[in-house]
Design a protein around this motif. Structure first.
Motif, PDB file in Angstrom:
ATOM      1  N   VAL A 124       0.825  -1.212   0.000  1.00 59.51           N
ATOM      2  CA  VAL A 124       0.000   0.000   0.000  1.00 59.51           C
ATOM      3  C   VAL A 124       0.860   1.263   0.000  1.00 59.51           C
ATOM      4  N   LEU A 125       1.886   1.290   0.811  1.00 56.58           N
ATOM      5  CA  LEU A 125       2.657   2.517   0.999  1.00 56.58           C
ATOM      6  C   LEU A 125       3.854   2.630   0.073  1.00 56.58           C
ATOM      7  N   GLY A 126       4.357   1.526  -0.422  1.00 60.23           N
ATOM      8  CA  GLY A 126       5.510   1.573  -1.301  1.00 60.23           C
ATOM      9  C   GLY A 126       6.694   2.258  -0.637  1.00 60.23           C
ATOM     10  N   ASP A 127       7.278   3.236  -1.339  1.00 62.61           N
ATOM     11  CA  ASP A 127       8.452   3.924  -0.787  1.00 62.61           C
ATOM     12  C   ASP A 127       8.115   4.828   0.392  1.00 62.61           C
ATOM     13  N   LEU A 128       6.826   5.072   0.636  1.00 63.82           N
ATOM     14  CA  LEU A 128       6.439   5.844   1.825  1.00 63.82           C
ATOM     15  C   LEU A 128       6.638   5.017   3.102  1.00 63.82           C
ATOM     16  N   ALA A 142      13.285  11.828   6.760  1.00 62.30           N
ATOM     17  CA  ALA A 142      12.486  12.659   5.862  1.00 62.30           C
ATOM     18  C   ALA A 142      11.169  11.976   5.502  1.00 62.30           C
ATOM     19  N   THR A 143      11.242  10.660   5.244  1.00 65.09           N
ATOM     20  CA  THR A 143      10.014   9.928   4.912  1.00 65.09           C
ATOM     21  C   THR A 143       9.107   9.825   6.128  1.00 65.09           C
ATOM     22  N   ALA A 144       9.696   9.728   7.308  1.00 67.55           N
ATOM     23  CA  ALA A 144       8.890   9.697   8.536  1.00 67.55           C
ATOM     24  C   ALA A 144       8.083  10.987   8.675  1.00 67.55           C
ATOM     25  N   ARG A 145       8.672  12.146   8.320  1.00 66.67           N
ATOM     26  CA  ARG A 145       7.934  13.408   8.379  1.00 66.67           C
ATOM     27  C   ARG A 145       6.786  13.419   7.379  1.00 66.67           C
ATOM     28  N   TYR A 197       3.427  20.860   0.155  1.00 72.61           N
ATOM     29  CA  TYR A 197       4.650  20.269  -0.391  1.00 72.61           C
ATOM     30  C   TYR A 197       4.796  18.817   0.055  1.00 72.61           C
ATOM     31  N   ARG A 198       4.607  18.579   1.351  1.00 68.70           N
ATOM     32  CA  ARG A 198       4.818  17.213   1.864  1.00 68.70           C
ATOM     33  C   ARG A 198       3.776  16.244   1.309  1.00 68.70           C
ATOM     34  N   VAL A 199       2.536  16.694   1.159  1.00 69.39           N
ATOM     35  CA  VAL A 199       1.498  15.818   0.616  1.00 69.39           C
ATOM     36  C   VAL A 199       1.841  15.451  -0.829  1.00 69.39           C
ATOM     37  N   ARG A 200       2.305  16.459  -1.633  1.00 74.37           N
ATOM     38  CA  ARG A 200       2.691  16.158  -3.017  1.00 74.37           C
ATOM     39  C   ARG A 200       3.846  15.159  -3.060  1.00 74.37           C
ATOM     40  N   LYS A 201       4.848  15.339  -2.171  1.00 72.70           N
ATOM     41  CA  LYS A 201       5.984  14.402  -2.135  1.00 72.70           C
ATOM     42  C   LYS A 201       5.511  12.999  -1.764  1.00 72.70           C
ATOM     43  N   ALA A 202       4.580  12.907  -0.805  1.00 74.97           N
ATOM     44  CA  ALA A 202       4.059  11.596  -0.409  1.00 74.97           C
ATOM     45  C   ALA A 202       3.329  10.933  -1.573  1.00 74.97           C
ATOM     46  N   GLU A 260       3.913  11.385  -4.679  1.00 74.22           N
ATOM     47  CA  GLU A 260       4.918  10.927  -5.643  1.00 74.22           C
ATOM     48  C   GLU A 260       5.472   9.559  -5.244  1.00 74.22           C
ATOM     49  N   LEU A 261       5.713   9.370  -3.922  1.00 72.18           N
ATOM     50  CA  LEU A 261       6.221   8.080  -3.449  1.00 72.18           C
ATOM     51  C   LEU A 261       5.171   6.985  -3.587  1.00 72.18           C
ATOM     52  N   LEU A 262       3.908   7.358  -3.358  1.00 74.01           N
ATOM     53  CA  LEU A 262       2.821   6.372  -3.497  1.00 74.01           C
ATOM     54  C   LEU A 262       2.556   6.027  -4.960  1.00 74.01           C
ATOM     55  N   GLY A 263       2.760   6.995  -5.815  1.00 67.77           N
ATOM     56  CA  GLY A 263       2.474   6.799  -7.226  1.00 67.77           C
ATOM     57  C   GLY A 263       1.052   7.118  -7.604  1.00 67.77           C
ATOM     58  N   HIS A 264       0.289   7.720  -6.716  1.00 65.43           N
ATOM     59  CA  HIS A 264      -1.098   8.094  -7.007  1.00 65.43           C
ATOM     60  C   HIS A 264      -1.574   9.082  -5.933  1.00 65.43           C
ATOM     61  N   PRO A 265      -2.677   9.813  -6.170  1.00 70.18           N
ATOM     62  CA  PRO A 265      -3.216  10.734  -5.156  1.00 70.18           C
ATOM     63  C   PRO A 265      -3.701   9.986  -3.915  1.00 70.18           C
ATOM     64  N   LEU A 266      -3.677  10.681  -2.793  1.00 73.57           N
ATOM     65  CA  LEU A 266      -4.159  10.078  -1.537  1.00 73.57           C
ATOM     66  C   LEU A 266      -5.611   9.636  -1.643  1.00 73.57           C
ATOM     67  N   ALA A 267      -6.406  10.394  -2.377  1.00 74.46           N
ATOM     68  CA  ALA A 267      -7.841  10.090  -2.463  1.00 74.46           C
ATOM     69  C   ALA A 267      -8.123   8.775  -3.172  1.00 74.46           C
ATOM     70  N   ASP A 268      -7.170   8.275  -3.979  1.00 75.60           N
ATOM     71  CA  ASP A 268      -7.412   7.052  -4.735  1.00 75.60           C
ATOM     72  C   ASP A 268      -7.509   5.819  -3.847  1.00 75.60           C
ATOM     73  N   ASN A 269      -6.875   5.850  -2.695  1.00 77.02           N
ATOM     74  CA  ASN A 269      -6.827   4.640  -1.851  1.00 77.02           C
ATOM     75  C   ASN A 269      -6.767   5.052  -0.385  1.00 77.02           C
ATOM     76  N   ARG A 270      -7.615   6.027  -0.043  1.00 77.73           N
ATOM     77  CA  ARG A 270      -7.483   6.716   1.235  1.00 77.73           C
ATOM     78  C   ARG A 270      -7.553   5.770   2.441  1.00 77.73           C
ATOM     79  N   LEU A 271      -8.580   4.899   2.492  1.00 81.03           N
ATOM     80  CA  LEU A 271      -8.760   4.054   3.675  1.00 81.03           C
ATOM     81  C   LEU A 271      -7.577   3.122   3.884  1.00 81.03           C
ATOM     82  N   ASP A 272      -7.127   2.466   2.812  1.00 77.47           N
ATOM     83  CA  ASP A 272      -5.981   1.564   2.944  1.00 77.47           C
ATOM     84  C   ASP A 272      -4.734   2.321   3.399  1.00 77.47           C
TER      85      ASP A 272
END
Length: 412
Positions: free
Chosen positions: A330-334, A340-343, A374-379, A381-393
């Motif tokens: 689910v989180l991949g590189d996140l 930095a990733t912890a933040r 900025y941090r949400v956009r970076k996250a 990028e690590l996920l590979g998709h917007p947060l809304a696409d898989n929010r609950l997981d």
């Protein structure tokens, strides 16, 4: 002069011996009047009288027969009374206080007896000093051994009582089909109200230190709830405890967490309040799961773990390998372990908890709103998709990683 003093001491001893039965009754009545712990039932009272009588007889014999202090032992009745005192969970301080009060009373009797002998002042003073010294030495010697007898019996009795109580509690927890009346009879307590369970544990160390730590944990729990817990020893480093009350138990978690800081190495995991027999069991399972979460490595130094704060992680803790693999997908590189990733993970968690509001998330994190953007956009990028696409997981995976101490899998 010494020979004459010894003769006077013997005369005093004989005078006291002639009244010993009456004086024993006087002394035991004084104990009952002055020390509440000495107000026993008839059986224990008889043993208390026998203990007093045997000590008085031993002192009189020492004075009358010039018995060496090296030959003094604790009279059997006095030893047994000390054991009974320990078995009834009566304080050692009260027992020792009785010995000192008894010493004072005996010396007063001796002075009264001396007064009847009409001796010159110097002889009376010398005899008084000799008697006081001998009686004090006897009391000191006997007290030293009484302390050992009491403490050994306290340890033995506690171990036996704990084993019995632990077996009874385990039976109530584990016996299927056990009805409420039978469970209450087994534990000799009502289970109809509310219950709050806790697991108290500490690290390895000297037995005395570990025992003191676990007792301190139970005392802190009592102070934070206002109720005395039912406590049993689960193993050498762990205690189980239940707070029970007619209404929903309260817990001052802030106070408990603060006071735990004064006991390094001591930990408490607490379940959620639940009613009745099923609640007695459920709150304990909650506390066990909270303890299991603490043991996974997600902050093992946390002194206080509340099930209400780790409930979801508690349901997942028995499937760590599967949860780690799923969270990694689910989180991949996140999932990475660097600072930095912890933040970024923290920001995403707060952002999602704030309902997707950049403004609210910034206020909670005490950073500028643009930093959250900025941090949400970076996250993402690590996920590979917007947060809304898989929010609950994403929310569940982030929570599992944080509360279960999941780490980035090797080779991911």
């Amino acid at each position: 002069m010494n020979a004459h003093v010894d003769e006077v001491v013997r005369d005093v001893a004989k005078g006291i011996q002639a009244e010993l039965e009456h004086l024993t009754a006087e002394m035991t009545s004084m104990f009952v009047d002055v020390i509440p712990e000495f107000r026993h039932d008839d059986a224990v009272r008889r043993l208390m009288v026998a203990s007093t009588s045997s000590n008085l007889s031993a002192i009189v014999d020492m004075l009358a027969l010039n018995i060496s202090l090296d030959d003094i032992t604790v009279p059997p009745a006095a030893a047994e009374y000390a054991r009974r005192f320990a078995q009834h969970d009566l304080s050692l301080e009260s027992l020792l206080r009785a010995y000192r009060l008894g010493e004072h009373m005996f010396v007063q009797w001796a002075m009264t007896t001396l007064g009847r002998l009409d001796l010159p002042t110097d002889q009376a003073l010398a005899a008084t000093s000799r008697i006081a010294l001998l009686v004090n030495s006897y009391i000191d010697q006997v007290i030293e051994r009484i302390i050992d007898i009491y403490e050994n019996e306290r340890r033995r009795w506690d171990a036996r009582s704990d084993a019995t109580r632990a077996a009874q509690v385990r039976a109530v927890l584990d016996t299927e089909g056990l009805d409420l009346a039978s469970a209450e009879k087994t534990l000799s307590t009502s289970l109809r109200g509310w219950h709050l369970a806790a697991v108290i544990w500490t690290g390895p160390g000297p037995a005395g230190h570990v025992t003191a730590q676990l007792r301190a944990g139970a005392a802190l729990l009592a102070a934070a709830t206002g109720k005395a817990p039912l406590t049993i020893s689960a193993d050498e480093q762990t205690s189980w405890a239940w707070i029970s009350s007619t209404g929903r138990p309260g817990l001052d978690a802030g106070r408990l967490e603060d006071e735990l800081r004064e006991h390094p190495g001591l930990h408490i995991a607490i379940g959620e309040p639940s009613p009745g027999l099923d609640g007695f069991r459920q709150t304990f399972r909650d506390a066990q799961r909270a303890r299991d979460v603490a043991a996974t490595g997600a902050g093992p130094d946390r002194a206080l773990v509340l099930h209400s704060q780790v409930a979801l992680a508690g349901l997942l803790v028995d499937h760590l390998a599967d949860v780690r693999a799923w969270a990694g997908r689910v989180l991949g590189d996140l999932m990475r372990d660097d600072e930095a990733t912890a933040r970024l993970r923290e920001t995403v968690q707060v952002f999602l908890n704030a309902g997707g509001s950049f403004t609210d998330a910034a206020a909670r994190l005490h950073v500028h709103k643009n930093t959250v953007h900025y941090r949400v956009r970076k996250a993402e990028e690590l996920l590979g998709h917007p947060l809304a696409d898989n929010r609950l997981d994403i929310e569940v995976a982030l929570l599992a990683r944080a509360q279960l101490g999941l780490r980035h899998a090797e080779g991911s």
